[in-house]
Scaffold this active site. Structure first.
Site, short mmCIF file in Angstrom:
data_model
loop_
_atom_site.label_atom_id
_atom_site.label_comp_id
_atom_site.label_asym_id
_atom_site.label_seq_id
_atom_site.Cartn_x
_atom_site.Cartn_y
_atom_site.Cartn_z
N THR A 56 0.83 -1.21 0.00
CA THR A 56 0.00 0.00 0.00
C THR A 56 0.86 1.26 0.00
OG1 THR A 56 -1.75 -1.19 1.17
CG2 THR A 56 -1.84 1.21 1.24
N TYR A 119 -11.89 -4.94 -6.43
CA TYR A 119 -12.96 -4.33 -7.22
C TYR A 119 -14.12 -5.29 -7.39
CZ TYR A 119 -15.48 -1.42 -10.52
OH TYR A 119 -16.45 -0.66 -11.12
N TYR A 145 -1.83 -11.60 0.86
CA TYR A 145 -1.99 -10.28 1.46
C TYR A 145 -3.49 -10.06 1.65
CZ TYR A 145 -1.40 -5.13 1.80
OH TYR A 145 -1.41 -3.81 2.19
N LYS A 173 0.17 -12.10 5.08
CA LYS A 173 0.35 -10.74 5.60
C LYS A 173 -1.06 -10.21 5.85
CE LYS A 173 0.94 -6.06 5.10
NZ LYS A 173 0.22 -4.95 4.46
#
Length: 304
Positions: A56, A119, A145, A173
């Site tokens: 990010t 999305y 992730y 993660k």
């Protein structure tokens, strides 16, 4: 104190502090690969145990495919001989994710971090098939992730159990901030490595069995987060708790007058490291907010 060793299925034995390193930009918002690599050097020289480009903080959804590949290569070339480089390769489509994974392997990344597709909604079968296809495309260890607040797709414990059966899946993660989910996942999968992905839960993550942390604060103050991990690892939980409290103070300062991510690049300037702007529509803090943030940071004990 919970066992916080890496999972036996993790060939990298990931542990400790693994910052989600930043992508630097020139003033025109083109990628500055040299400074991007220098930031990886900045955190490695200050004791982190690995690096995670294109998380990010690396602004990966805002980069083109070619730019993403350039970032991974720049970071691997700079620090890949010293610490594990786990490259973010996730994309909304399996097709694009596989392409990024293949490139990461070709330039020498040690592992890949695969965010759940975002999305579009993702059901159980689609999630498992996605991770299987990516894992089959490369020989690198795969780290899932999990950040449902950003992707819109939460993995159930049942879905995670099926993904964990894929041979090269090595760890998770987790940035869900859902401590019961994370604790149950750790209990169910001692063979996997777990990295906690929120600065608010560094100490908590270690307590419930994570072997390390992906920390945005460590992008600016790696020494603070490394000290927190080291104190815990050495059995000094009281000091680790105190250092977590300081991380909270830094985290709060980063949020002054705007988004948390803007705080990271703005605060780096207090350490004489200029990573340029964020890519629009993200933006760095204005002068008033930056000054207020600096004032807050000056009040945090022990920052170097």
């Amino acid at each position: 104190m919970a066992d916080h060793d890496p999972g036996v299925d993790d060939p990298l034995g990931l542990h400790g502090v693994v910052p989600p390193t930043i992508t630097a930009f020139h003033d025109d918002e083109s990628v500055d690969y040299e400074t991007t690599a220098e930031h990886a050097r900045f955190v490695v020289d200050r004791g982190v145990h690995g690096v995670f480009p294109l998380g990010t903080n690396g602004e990966f959804p805002l980069l083109t495919g070619d730019e993403r590949e350039g970032v991974v290569k720049a970071v691997v070339d700079e620090v890949g001989d010293e610490v594990p480089v786990i490259a973010g390769v996730g994309a909304p489509s399996t097709y694009e994710t596989v392409a990024h994974a293949e490139h990461a392997e070709s330039v020498g990344a040690d592992g890949i971090v695969v965010v759940t597709p975002y999305y579009y909604p993702l059901d159980h079968d689609a999630a498992v098939a996605h991770y299987r296809r990516v894992a089959d495309a490369v020989s690198l260890p795969v780290y899932v992730y999990h950040i449902p607040s950003k992707t819109g797709n939460e993995l159930s414990l049942e879905t995670l159990a099926d993904i964990a059966q894929i041979d090269t899946v090595a760890g998770i993660k987790d940035s869900s901030k859902d401590v019961p989910w994370l604790a149950q996942a750790i209990d169910a999968h001692p063979e996997l490595t777990f990295l906690v992905g929120s600065d608010s839960l560094l100490f908590t993550g270690l307590e419930i069995g994570c072997s390390g942390m992906v920390s945005a604060v460590a992008n600016v103050f790696p020494e603070l987060v490394v000290d927190c991990y080291t104190a815990y690892d050495e059995g000094d939980e009281a000091r680790a708790r105190e250092l977590q409290s300081r991380v909270f103070e830094v985290r709060d300062a980063f949020k002054t007058g705007g988004a948390y991510m803007s705080g990271v690049k703005t605060a780096l300037r207090t350490r004489e490291f200029d990573a340029g702007p964020l890519r629009s529509p993200l933006r760095r803090k204005d002068d008033e907010s930056a000054a207020a943030m600096r004032e807050e940071l000056e009040g945090v004990r022990g920052l170097r």
